[in-house]
Design a protein around this motif. Structure first.
Motif, PDB file in Angstrom:
ATOM      1  N   ASP A 164       1.297  -1.381  -0.340  1.00 42.17           N
ATOM      2  CA  ASP A 164       0.207  -0.147  -0.121  1.00 42.17           C
ATOM      3  C   ASP A 164       0.733   1.008   0.031  1.00 42.17           C
ATOM      4  OD1 ASP A 164      -2.169  -1.540   0.198  1.00 42.17           O
ATOM      5  OD2 ASP A 164      -1.332  -1.704   2.365  1.00 42.17           O
ATOM      6  N   VAL A 165       0.069   2.467  -0.716  1.00 46.69           N
ATOM      7  CA  VAL A 165       1.455   3.339  -0.685  1.00 46.69           C
ATOM      8  C   VAL A 165       0.186   4.941  -0.097  1.00 46.69           C
ATOM      9  CG1 VAL A 165       2.096   5.195  -2.419  1.00 46.69           C
ATOM     10  CG2 VAL A 165       2.249   2.554  -2.471  1.00 46.69           C
ATOM     11  N   ILE A 166       1.043   5.526   0.111  1.00 45.77           N
ATOM     12  CA  ILE A 166       0.364   7.299   0.871  1.00 45.77           C
ATOM     13  C   ILE A 166       1.583   7.721   0.728  1.00 45.77           C
ATOM     14  CG2 ILE A 166       0.351   8.283   2.917  1.00 45.77           C
ATOM     15  CD1 ILE A 166      -1.006   6.141   4.926  1.00 45.77           C
ATOM     16  N   VAL A 167       1.112   8.898  -0.056  1.00 42.41           N
ATOM     17  CA  VAL A 167       1.824  10.097  -0.426  1.00 42.41           C
ATOM     18  C   VAL A 167       1.400  11.809   0.383  1.00 42.41           C
ATOM     19  CG1 VAL A 167       3.386  10.907  -2.522  1.00 42.41           C
ATOM     20  CG2 VAL A 167       2.228   8.960  -2.796  1.00 42.41           C
ATOM     21  N   ALA A 168       3.124  12.054   0.869  1.00 41.82           N
ATOM     22  CA  ALA A 168       2.600  13.118   1.551  1.00 41.82           C
ATOM     23  C   ALA A 168       2.777  14.547   1.215  1.00 41.82           C
ATOM     24  CB  ALA A 168       3.484  13.141   3.156  1.00 41.82           C
ATOM     25  N   VAL A 169       2.101  14.902   0.768  1.00 45.29           N
ATOM     26  CA  VAL A 169       2.279  16.697   0.074  1.00 45.29           C
ATOM     27  C   VAL A 169       2.411  17.383   0.110  1.00 45.29           C
ATOM     28  CG1 VAL A 169       1.841  15.575  -2.582  1.00 45.29           C
ATOM     29  CG2 VAL A 169       0.289  16.383  -1.372  1.00 45.29           C
ATOM     30  N   TRP A 170       3.066  18.600  -0.153  1.00 44.27           N
ATOM     31  CA  TRP A 170       2.840  20.185   0.481  1.00 44.27           C
ATOM     32  C   TRP A 170       3.400  21.617  -0.023  1.00 44.27           C
ATOM     33  CZ3 TRP A 170       5.223  16.896   4.273  1.00 44.27           C
ATOM     34  CH2 TRP A 170       6.704  16.926   4.195  1.00 44.27           C
ATOM     35  N   SER A 171       3.206  22.619   0.344  1.00 47.11           N
ATOM     36  CA  SER A 171       3.659  23.364  -0.392  1.00 47.11           C
ATOM     37  C   SER A 171       4.998  23.992   0.519  1.00 47.11           C
ATOM     38  CB  SER A 171       2.977  24.966  -1.136  1.00 47.11           C
ATOM     39  OG  SER A 171       3.666  26.159  -1.307  1.00 47.11           O
ATOM     40  N   LYS A 172       6.143  24.310   0.047  1.00 48.50           N
ATOM     41  CA  LYS A 172       7.024  24.881   1.050  1.00 48.50           C
ATOM     42  C   LYS A 172       7.137  26.132   1.156  1.00 48.50           C
ATOM     43  CE  LYS A 172      10.537  22.154  -1.380  1.00 48.50           C
ATOM     44  NZ  LYS A 172      12.116  21.823  -1.719  1.00 48.50           N
ATOM     45  N   GLN A 173       6.012  26.951   1.033  1.00 45.09           N
ATOM     46  CA  GLN A 173       6.039  28.116   1.506  1.00 45.09           C
ATOM     47  C   GLN A 173       5.930  27.914   2.692  1.00 45.09           C
ATOM     48  OE1 GLN A 173       3.159  29.661  -1.538  1.00 45.09           O
ATOM     49  NE2 GLN A 173       5.296  31.270  -2.047  1.00 45.09           N
ATOM     50  N   PRO A 174       6.209  29.665   3.551  1.00 36.70           N
ATOM     51  CA  PRO A 174       5.708  29.721   4.584  1.00 36.70           C
ATOM     52  C   PRO A 174       4.233  28.924   4.796  1.00 36.70           C
ATOM     53  CG  PRO A 174       6.295  31.584   3.856  1.00 36.70           C
ATOM     54  CD  PRO A 174       6.758  30.510   2.777  1.00 36.70           C
ATOM     55  N   TYR A 175       3.049  29.654   6.396  1.00 40.42           N
ATOM     56  CA  TYR A 175       2.072  28.856   5.868  1.00 40.42           C
ATOM     57  C   TYR A 175       1.529  30.833   5.776  1.00 40.42           C
ATOM     58  CZ  TYR A 175      -2.514  28.465   8.270  1.00 40.42           C
ATOM     59  OH  TYR A 175      -3.821  27.987   8.366  1.00 40.42           O
ATOM     60  N   ALA A 176       0.452  30.873   5.598  1.00 37.27           N
ATOM     61  CA  ALA A 176      -0.640  31.935   5.056  1.00 37.27           C
ATOM     62  C   ALA A 176      -1.857  31.781   4.044  1.00 37.27           C
ATOM     63  CB  ALA A 176       0.312  32.736   4.305  1.00 37.27           C
ATOM     64  N   GLN A 177      -2.630  32.551   4.654  1.00 39.99           N
ATOM     65  CA  GLN A 177      -4.325  32.722   4.514  1.00 39.99           C
ATOM     66  C   GLN A 177      -4.584  33.816   3.578  1.00 39.99           C
ATOM     67  OE1 GLN A 177      -6.294  29.919   5.207  1.00 39.99           O
ATOM     68  NE2 GLN A 177      -5.147  29.515   7.554  1.00 39.99           N
ATOM     69  N   GLU A 178      -3.094  33.875   3.174  1.00 44.50           N
ATOM     70  CA  GLU A 178      -3.585  35.014   2.317  1.00 44.50           C
ATOM     71  C   GLU A 178      -4.165  34.646   0.790  1.00 44.50           C
ATOM     72  OE1 GLU A 178      -0.935  38.592  -0.275  1.00 44.50           O
ATOM     73  OE2 GLU A 178      -0.143  37.178   0.925  1.00 44.50           O
ATOM     74  N   PHE A 179      -3.514  33.876   0.616  1.00 47.13           N
ATOM     75  CA  PHE A 179      -4.322  33.638  -0.905  1.00 47.13           C
ATOM     76  C   PHE A 179      -4.972  31.460  -0.542  1.00 47.13           C
ATOM     77  CE2 PHE A 179      -0.988  36.107  -2.650  1.00 47.13           C
ATOM     78  CZ  PHE A 179      -1.495  36.546  -3.388  1.00 47.13           C
ATOM     79  N   ASN A 180      -5.572  31.724  -1.222  1.00 46.85           N
ATOM     80  CA  ASN A 180      -6.123  30.373  -1.200  1.00 46.85           C
ATOM     81  C   ASN A 180      -5.657  28.932  -1.731  1.00 46.85           C
ATOM     82  OD1 ASN A 180      -9.231  30.608  -0.844  1.00 46.85           O
ATOM     83  ND2 ASN A 180      -9.269  32.174  -2.854  1.00 46.85           N
TER      84      ASN A 180
END
Length: 664
Positions: free
Chosen positions: A589-605
């Motif tokens: 079974d495979v799980i893939v973790a993904v995210w943006s490496k930018q700073p956390y911010a609520q400015e852009f959706n």
């Protein structure tokens, strides 16, 4: 507007016959409408049946059509329980029923005498903006019945569990309810169960506690007096390690013994399936010979309970080493020679490690624990081979978790080149192993502290190390740091610390690192760790699955250049990329973790990400789970010739766990 015609079939006269036509074709010809459309796509707007003669047919006769049946393949729809709910003077009831085109939600809203005008919002989770249907409720109009179709294109994934959120709001009140829409294949994915520490056989993840100093009268560590309550919560969250100091006291004969208090919390931790990283307190106030006696007492009293001993903690700030032997925090003198405190601390560490291994060879002895450039200097002095592992505390301070304030650009400050030119966390870990091999022994790297604090900055200390993060940002950054950490060549990584200190004082950076506030209430980070530890239970990082990021576009307004303009005369730049990390278990079974490496911010959706995975096998389905909220989403995916690809995945602020479903 286009018509598609099948090939004709010939029927013999005088006998019943059945003609079957698949909507998918094949078709003989097409005409009308948009001529660029060569293949049929649903929906069917109308059906015509043509009966005609061929050249050999008799010139008279009749054809009787006795039945015309149309059927669509049965849609796979999730199951949902009926519900009742009261709020704002309204009584609401909901039922679900399947239709060929989706799941029909039938709502009845009945006003009580005290009901006021309200708005009902029904939200279906969708990464590219949630689908929201809103309805006005007016008590003067009486009961309202609402039929809302949740189309099959939204809820047709049999491997997902969607959380339908209902919100009733009006002047002075808000009431919410959530309803699970569960696909038939979701239970087998194990995306909801939470595992305790005793159920998790292997993990690199731990948390720091202060049971040794726990005292209800202490303004710093008061909450840690309740070690059983806290240990239960740690075990429920699935951590595998706890780290704490184990203290010695004088016995009646003038020797040493481990305090009974410490033996109690250690035993309780072991009962809950936790391993203990025991800090052997190492100060400069006593000669080495006295510490040798303490080692003997420590091993005698804990041999059956402990097998990991950490020699000291952060000698640049604790233990009086700099005060007694002199030198700056990083161990670099003006002529780039190594400070006296580093030399002295190394001498103590070597002697104590040697003694531990002599009398307890099976134990794992770790230490040093200074900052990276200082740790490198120890090896230039000479570190005993009996030190099995090196400890580091790679805080990012006020940087995103993929960054650390160490790297090639800090060589002038530290006199030692460490890490990489990007100041990356992964580069620092990799460079540690380069240094280990250079010294003749590739030791284990133990990251025994790192974390993010949720204090509120009050305008003072503009050059302070720690940013005051929102509780949501703390949760996101901890997930990003720890998921990446377990993919690197480390022995363990420990979050600092489990419970807030200093009564969670508002402006105390050191007092707000906890996953729990001082009143034992959960921050979002506690639940995020509970989910992380369970989702990765039984999974290992799978570098054999090759990741290729094919697109990670950013709107020009969302691109970041500088994170910190001046940190010790160095500018730290941003990373605008994305992280894609695959994991697999023994079953494949495979799980893939993904995210943006930018700073956390609520400015852009959102931002977008496209990637492919080579080597994950045939895939039958996929879902995405928000690492912080636990909400599930469908994602756009394809699987062709053993290559799994995602095009235009929408990333919000939170990391996602993508769970792939193996084709059986």
């Amino acid at each position: 507007g286009r018509l598609f015609q099948t090939r004709p079939e010939l029927f013999k006269a005088g006998a019943p016959a059945e003609f079957r036509c698949l909507v998918a074709g094949p078709f003989l010809s097409s005409w009308g409408g948009d001529k660029n459309i060569k293949t049929f796509t649903p929906p069917v707007k109308s059906v015509m049946v043509l009966v005609h003669l061929d050249e050999k047919s008799p010139k008279s006769g009749a054809v009787a059509i006795t039945a015309l049946r149309c059927s669509a393949p049965e849609m796979t729809l999730p199951k949902a329980d009926d519900f009742q709910w009261n709020g704002g003077g309204w009584e609401l009831s909901g039922t679900f029923s399947g239709r060929p085109d989706g799941l029909l939600l039938q709502l009845i809203a009945k006003p009580a005498k005290d009901a006021s005008r309200a708005q009902l919002a029904v939200t279906f989770p969708f990464l590219l903006r949630d689908k929201v249907w809103r309805f006005e409720l007016d008590p003067a109009a009486g009961e309202r019945r609402i039929d809302q179709l949740i189309g099959g294109e939204l809820c047709g994934n049999p491997f997902n569990r969607y959380t339908l959120a209902l919100k009733l709001s009006g002047e002075g009140f808000t009431s919410t309810r959530s309803v699970a829409l569960t696909g038939a294949g979701y239970a087998g994915l194990d995306m909801e169960r939470f595992y305790s520490s005793s159920e998790i056989a292997e993990s690199k993840i731990g948390t720091q506690v202060h049971f040794a100093y726990g005292d209800p009268k202490s303004g710093t560590f008061g909450g840690y007096a309740e070690y059983r309550r806290l240990t239960d919560l740690i075990a429920a969250a699935g951590f595998k390690y706890i780290r704490d100091t184990v203290l010695l006291e004088k016995d009646d004969k003038g020797g040493y013994r481990v305090r009974q208090k410490d033996l109690e919390w250690i035993r309780y931790a072991r009962e809950k399936g936790l391993k203990v990283i025991a800090i052997f307190r190492l100060y400069s106030d006593e000669p080495v010979e006295e510490y040798i006696k303490k080692v003997d007492a420590m091993v005698r009293d804990t041999r059956d309970l402990l097998d990991i001993y950490e020699l000291g903690n952060e000698p640049f700030g604790q233990g009086g080493w700099r005060q007694k032997f002199g030198g700056p925090w990083n161990g670099k003198e003006k002529d780039n020679s190594t400070s006296g405190w580093v030399v002295a601390h190394c001498r103590y560490t070597n002697a104590i490690a040697d003694r531990f291994k002599k009398i307890y060879p099976a134990a794992t002895i770790i230490g040093l624990g200074a900052n990276p450039p200082t740790n490198y200097r120890y090896f230039d002095i000479g570190v005993t081979s009996n030190l099995d592992g090196v400890t580091d505390h790679p805080y990012s301070y006020c940087l995103p978790p993929e960054k650390v304030p160490y790297g090639w650009s800090y060589e002038k400050r530290d006199g030692v080149r460490v890490g990489d030119k990007e100041n990356s966390f992964a580069g620092l870990v990799a460079d540690y192993h380069r240094k280990f091999k250079e010294s003749g022994k590739d030791r284990l790297l133990w990251l025994t502290e790192c974390g993010y604090t949720t204090y509120w900055w009050d305008g003072s200390n503009e050059k302070g190390f720690y940013g005051g993060y929102t509780e949501e940002a703390q949760a996101v950054y901890l997930v990003r740091r720890f998921v990446e950490a377990v993919t690197l060549d480390i022995a363990a990584v420990v979050q600092y610390c489990f419970l807030d200190k200093y009564n969670s004082r508002t402006n105390a950076a050191e007092g707000n690192f906890g996953l729990l506030r001082n009143d034992f209430s959960f921050k979002p980070s506690y639940l995020a760790f509970r989910r992380l530890n369970s989702r990765l239970n039984g999974f290992r990082f799978a570098p054999e699955i090759k990741v290729t990021i094919t697109a990670e576009p950013l709107h020009r307004g969302n691109q970041r250049a500088i994170l910190v303009r001046n940190w010790d005369d160095v500018q730290v730049g941003s990373d605008n990329g994305c992280m894609v990390l695959p994991f697999c278990n023994r079953a494949g079974d495979v799980i893939v973790a993904v995210w943006s490496k930018q700073p956390y911010a609520q400015e852009f959706n959102s931002r977008a990400l496209s990637f492919r995975l080579d080597g994950c096998g045939a895939v039958d389905g996929a879902i995405a789970q928000d690492a912080i909220t636990g909400l599930n989403y469908d994602i756009p995916w394809k699987n062709e010739a053993g290559v799994f690809s995602v095009d235009g995945l929408v990333l919000r602020q939170n990391p996602l766990y993508l769970r792939l479903v193996k084709k059986k």
